[in-house]
Motif scaffolding. Structure first.
Motif, PDB file in Angstrom:
ATOM      1  N   GLN A  93       0.828  -1.203   0.000  1.00 39.07           N
ATOM      2  CA  GLN A  93       0.000   0.000   0.000  1.00 39.07           C
ATOM      3  C   GLN A  93       0.866   1.258   0.000  1.00 39.07           C
ATOM      4  O   GLN A  93       0.566   2.222  -0.703  1.00 39.07           O
ATOM      5  N   ASP A  94       1.925   1.237   0.790  1.00 41.56           N
ATOM      6  CA  ASP A  94       2.845   2.381   0.815  1.00 41.56           C
ATOM      7  C   ASP A  94       3.474   2.603  -0.553  1.00 41.56           C
ATOM      8  O   ASP A  94       3.530   3.737  -1.047  1.00 41.56           O
ATOM      9  N   LEU A  95       3.929   1.535  -1.178  1.00 40.93           N
ATOM     10  CA  LEU A  95       4.576   1.637  -2.488  1.00 40.93           C
ATOM     11  C   LEU A  95       3.600   2.119  -3.556  1.00 40.93           C
ATOM     12  O   LEU A  95       3.916   3.009  -4.346  1.00 40.93           O
ATOM     13  N   VAL A  96       2.410   1.538  -3.579  1.00 41.85           N
ATOM     14  CA  VAL A  96       1.402   1.945  -4.561  1.00 41.85           C
ATOM     15  C   VAL A  96       1.075   3.428  -4.392  1.00 41.85           C
ATOM     16  O   VAL A  96       0.951   4.156  -5.377  1.00 41.85           O
ATOM     17  N   GLY A  97       0.957   3.874  -3.160  1.00 39.86           N
ATOM     18  CA  GLY A  97       0.686   5.284  -2.909  1.00 39.86           C
ATOM     19  C   GLY A  97       1.786   6.182  -3.455  1.00 39.86           C
ATOM     20  O   GLY A  97       1.507   7.217  -4.068  1.00 39.86           O
ATOM     21  N   LYS A  98       3.030   5.786  -3.250  1.00 47.11           N
ATOM     22  CA  LYS A  98       4.157   6.583  -3.746  1.00 47.11           C
ATOM     23  C   LYS A  98       4.184   6.610  -5.274  1.00 47.11           C
ATOM     24  O   LYS A  98       4.386   7.661  -5.887  1.00 47.11           O
ATOM     25  N   VAL A  99       3.993   5.449  -5.887  1.00 42.09           N
ATOM     26  CA  VAL A  99       4.021   5.373  -7.353  1.00 42.09           C
ATOM     27  C   VAL A  99       2.859   6.175  -7.941  1.00 42.09           C
ATOM     28  O   VAL A  99       3.049   6.946  -8.890  1.00 42.09           O
ATOM     29  N   ASN A 100       1.681   6.012  -7.379  1.00 45.21           N
ATOM     30  CA  ASN A 100       0.531   6.777  -7.863  1.00 45.21           C
ATOM     31  C   ASN A 100       0.732   8.277  -7.647  1.00 45.21           C
ATOM     32  O   ASN A 100       0.313   9.086  -8.477  1.00 45.21           O
ATOM     33  N   GLY A 101       1.393   8.627  -6.552  1.00 46.45           N
ATOM     34  CA  GLY A 101       1.695  10.041  -6.307  1.00 46.45           C
ATOM     35  C   GLY A 101       2.610  10.608  -7.380  1.00 46.45           C
ATOM     36  O   GLY A 101       2.424  11.733  -7.845  1.00 46.45           O
TER      37      GLY A 101
END
Length: 114
Positions: A93-101
């Motif tokens: 979830q942390d990684l997906v949030g960063k990539v989507n950001g």
């Protein structure tokens, strides 16, 4: 970068997630991954991964009789595996949030315009 390269970092978590839902044997696990969309998944990738997870005590195995021939090695998740899986989903979830950001940021837009 192709899907295989990206998958290497998350395959442990995907396999643990499947095993967490039910006791499963290797061939069935490969089929479940394929059904989930990992169509290029092969046993030569999954079986060494299962051995690695078992060595780390994240899963354990038990031989059980098969109605269709030799005994099958079934895998179940351990408490340590459940903890690892929970950590995996948090990190995911942390990684997906960063990539989507990054995808939605002005910096991303500028780099794709050039």
């Amino acid at each position: 970068m192709n899907e295989t390269q990206m998958l290497k970092g998350v395959l442990d978590g995907c396999v643990l997630q499947i095993i967490a839902k039910e006791e499963i044997y290797g061939y069935e696990l490969v089929q479940r991954l394929k059904k989930a969309g990992f169509v290029n998944m092969v046993a030569g990738t999954v079986y060494p991964l299962l051995q690695k997870l078992e060595k780390k005590e994240l899963i354990q195995s038990q031989l059980k009789p098969s109605p269709e021939g030799p005994d099958r090695k079934y895998f179940i998740i351990t408490d340590a595996g459940k903890t690892c899986l929970s950590n995996f989903w948090q990190q995911w979830q942390d990684l997906v949030g960063k990539v989507n950001g990054l995808k939605g940021s002005d910096d991303y837009e500028r780099s794709t315009d050039s």
